[in-house]
Write an enzyme that holds these catalytic residues in place. Structure first.
Site, PDB file in Angstrom:
ATOM      1  N   HIS A   1      -5.999  29.790   4.674  1.00  0.00           N
ATOM      2  CA  HIS A   1      -7.351  28.740   4.837  1.00  0.00           C
ATOM      3  C   HIS A   1      -6.741  27.587   4.349  1.00  0.00           C
ATOM      4  O   HIS A   1      -6.656  26.955   3.158  1.00  0.00           O
ATOM      5  CB  HIS A   1      -8.733  29.718   3.746  1.00  0.00           C
ATOM      6  CG  HIS A   1      -9.048  30.821   4.133  1.00  0.00           C
ATOM      7  ND1 HIS A   1     -10.195  31.155   5.078  1.00  0.00           N
ATOM      8  CD2 HIS A   1      -8.208  32.110   3.610  1.00  0.00           C
ATOM      9  CE1 HIS A   1     -10.094  32.121   5.036  1.00  0.00           C
ATOM     10  NE2 HIS A   1      -9.358  32.950   4.356  1.00  0.00           N
TER      11      HIS A   1
ATOM     12  N   ASN B   1     -12.940  30.292   9.976  1.00  0.00           N
ATOM     13  CA  ASN B   1     -15.107  30.338   8.489  1.00  0.00           C
ATOM     14  C   ASN B   1     -14.844  28.673   7.907  1.00  0.00           C
ATOM     15  O   ASN B   1     -15.291  28.951   6.790  1.00  0.00           O
ATOM     16  CB  ASN B   1     -14.183  31.488   7.843  1.00  0.00           C
ATOM     17  CG  ASN B   1     -13.541  31.349   7.108  1.00  0.00           C
ATOM     18  OD1 ASN B   1     -12.765  30.695   6.724  1.00  0.00           O
ATOM     19  ND2 ASN B   1     -13.856  32.061   5.573  1.00  0.00           N
TER      20      ASN B   1
ATOM     21  N   LYS C   1     -11.083  36.431  14.482  1.00  0.00           N
ATOM     22  CA  LYS C   1     -10.986  36.907  13.363  1.00  0.00           C
ATOM     23  C   LYS C   1     -12.494  37.560  13.750  1.00  0.00           C
ATOM     24  O   LYS C   1     -13.445  36.756  13.628  1.00  0.00           O
ATOM     25  CB  LYS C   1     -10.917  35.798  12.541  1.00  0.00           C
ATOM     26  CG  LYS C   1     -11.502  35.776  11.052  1.00  0.00           C
ATOM     27  CD  LYS C   1     -10.629  37.210  10.830  1.00  0.00           C
ATOM     28  CE  LYS C   1     -10.522  37.454   9.139  1.00  0.00           C
ATOM     29  NZ  LYS C   1      -9.581  36.651   8.419  1.00  0.00           N
TER      30      LYS C   1
ATOM     31  N   HIS D   1      -4.727  41.410   4.621  1.00  0.00           N
ATOM     32  CA  HIS D   1      -5.203  41.397   3.227  1.00  0.00           C
ATOM     33  C   HIS D   1      -5.436  43.186   2.626  1.00  0.00           C
ATOM     34  O   HIS D   1      -6.178  43.107   1.933  1.00  0.00           O
ATOM     35  CB  HIS D   1      -6.186  40.277   2.663  1.00  0.00           C
ATOM     36  CG  HIS D   1      -7.397  39.993   3.399  1.00  0.00           C
ATOM     37  ND1 HIS D   1      -7.995  41.141   3.692  1.00  0.00           N
ATOM     38  CD2 HIS D   1      -7.625  38.924   3.537  1.00  0.00           C
ATOM     39  CE1 HIS D   1      -9.264  41.065   3.763  1.00  0.00           C
ATOM     40  NE2 HIS D   1      -9.018  39.165   4.009  1.00  0.00           N
TER      41      HIS D   1
ATOM     42  N   ASP E   1      -3.250  34.259   2.277  1.00  0.00           N
ATOM     43  CA  ASP E   1      -5.218  33.951   1.964  1.00  0.00           C
ATOM     44  C   ASP E   1      -5.066  33.266   1.079  1.00  0.00           C
ATOM     45  O   ASP E   1      -6.043  33.245   0.643  1.00  0.00           O
ATOM     46  CB  ASP E   1      -5.272  36.029   2.198  1.00  0.00           C
ATOM     47  CG  ASP E   1      -6.841  36.001   2.105  1.00  0.00           C
ATOM     48  OD1 ASP E   1      -7.589  34.515   2.014  1.00  0.00           O
ATOM     49  OD2 ASP E   1      -7.321  36.426   1.231  1.00  0.00           O
TER      50      ASP E   1
ATOM     51  N   HIS F   1     -10.450  26.738  -2.845  1.00  0.00           N
ATOM     52  CA  HIS F   1     -11.340  26.415  -4.023  1.00  0.00           C
ATOM     53  C   HIS F   1     -11.668  24.904  -5.371  1.00  0.00           C
ATOM     54  O   HIS F   1     -10.839  25.659  -6.051  1.00  0.00           O
ATOM     55  CB  HIS F   1     -13.051  27.564  -4.549  1.00  0.00           C
ATOM     56  CG  HIS F   1     -12.994  28.186  -3.668  1.00  0.00           C
ATOM     57  ND1 HIS F   1     -14.125  28.348  -2.269  1.00  0.00           N
ATOM     58  CD2 HIS F   1     -12.743  29.802  -3.012  1.00  0.00           C
ATOM     59  CE1 HIS F   1     -14.249  28.882  -1.630  1.00  0.00           C
ATOM     60  NE2 HIS F   1     -13.539  29.833  -2.090  1.00  0.00           N
TER      61      HIS F   1
ATOM     62  N   ALA G   1     -14.721  33.393  -4.500  1.00  0.00           N
ATOM     63  CA  ALA G   1     -13.994  34.256  -4.457  1.00  0.00           C
ATOM     64  C   ALA G   1     -12.610  33.446  -3.877  1.00  0.00           C
ATOM     65  O   ALA G   1     -12.862  32.625  -2.460  1.00  0.00           O
ATOM     66  CB  ALA G   1     -14.435  35.806  -3.576  1.00  0.00           C
TER      67      ALA G   1
END
Length: 348
Positions: free
Chosen positions: A19, A45, A103, A178, A251, A255, A267
């Site tokens: 990400h 995302n 995805k 994952h 993964d 944040h 998360a």
């Protein structure tokens, strides 16, 4: 007794699940990935999901603009599947070399997944098209029903979604992303050549005790959530066996500190700064360094039908100190293993 190796030289690895976010966050985190990896499968995302070819092209350019000079890095873009996605748009993106994969997020399974798929039946025409194209489907493998315990979501997904899907579309290439359970490890091991898995460093290094005993550690909180030690051990045994359909997918999911250290934290583990060395530690602990290069650099390209990277990366037995935090424009990032040392580091 043979002295332990001091240098690991491997083909330049790829990250098959990352990400990179957007805006200032993207500019901060991209160099940690582009410095080490030749390619990365970029998750779609964003707050406004990547569902069109034009959106993917624009996002890819923003990523490339954030890659420092001298880094040889190719972002591989993915399409976010929704109930209303146009199969023709997906096919166009695949043929034009914009979309490498698509995805599947079950609705509300993780960060920015509210637009996700409500049922497999809703997207069956799209999946049938992907099967014909040979386009990989990347799956966040958890059910999201309120009555299913969070620690059981992955195992339940296998029985109720993944296996029925693969029975219907027997030639669809699927990456079970994952994976976190012995159930998933066994399922992928028992599968055919159309099924593969990525595994994160945190799920190989830790289990739920590390996150919850002696105080809650929010920077180990990710989805799928860390499981019991028996599941962690099953994942470690899978990669240590040299299984060729498991490969590196960090993964890495950044944040800001204030969104992690709060009463309702987000998360995700931002592991890009330490992931490759962390994987090396696990393989060494399992006496499996002979399989390290394949996991990092060979198995993924083989499954995706892409060439192995031509360059090389060297890891040296030289302790790497992970920073306590990384500056953001208006906050900071706390990386995975913040303040700790990792005994393998990438040679600069």
């Amino acid at each position: 007794m043979t002295a332990p190796s001091q240098v690991l030289k491997i083909h330049r690895p790829d990250d098959w699940h990352v990400h990179l976010r957007d805006g200032d966050m993207l500019k901060t985190v991209v160099p940690y990935t582009s410095e080490i990896y030749g390619r990365a499968i970029v998750m779609p995302n964003l707050a406004s999901p990547i569902t069109t070819v034009d959106a993917a092209i624009a996002y890819r350019q923003r990523i490339l603009d954030a890659v420092p000079a001298g880094h040889d890095f190719t972002p591989l873009m993915t399409c976010y599947l929704t109930d209303s996605l146009d199969a023709d748009e997906l096919e166009r993106g695949f043929h034009e070399g914009v979309f490498t994969a698509a995805k599947l997020y079950p609705a509300n399974a993780t960060t920015n997944s509210s637009h996700g798929v409500t049922s497999i039946d809703a997207i069956m025409p799209v999946l049938e098209r992907m099967e014909k194209l040979g386009m990989p489907l990347l799956v966040h493998g958890e059910v999201t029903h309120a009555d299913v315990d969070i620690f059981d979501r992955e195992a339940r997904f296998i029985d109720t979604v993944m296996e029925p899907l693969r029975q219907r579309l027997t030639a669809l290439k699927v990456v079970f992303e994952h994976i976190t359970t012995k159930d998933a490890a066994q399922y992928v091991r028992d599968g055919n050549d159309y099924l593969a898995a990525t595994i994160t460093p945190q799920h190989l290094m830790f289990n739920r005790n590390h996150m919850l005993v002696g105080g809650i550690r929010p920077h180990l909180y990710c989805l799928p959530i860390l499981k019991r030690n028996i599941h962690q051990q099953a994942l470690r045994e899978l990669v240590a066996s040299g299984f060729t359909r498991a490969f590196l997918g960090t993964d890495s999911a950044p944040h800001s500190r204030h969104r992690k250290e709060t009463s309702c934290g987000c998360a995700g583990c931002f592991n890009a700064p330490s992931a490759l060395g962390s994987y090396a530690v696990v393989f060494e602990e399992m006496n499996a360094l002979a399989h390290f290069e394949a996991f990092c650099s060979l198995n993924g390209p083989q499954f995706y039908g892409l060439p192995v990277n031509k360059g090389w990366v060297e890891l040296v037995r030289d302790e790497q100190q992970i920073p306590e935090n990384i500056a953001l424009a208006d906050d900071s990032l706390v990386p995975f293993l913040a303040g700790e040392t990792v005994r393998w580091s990438v040679k600069k």
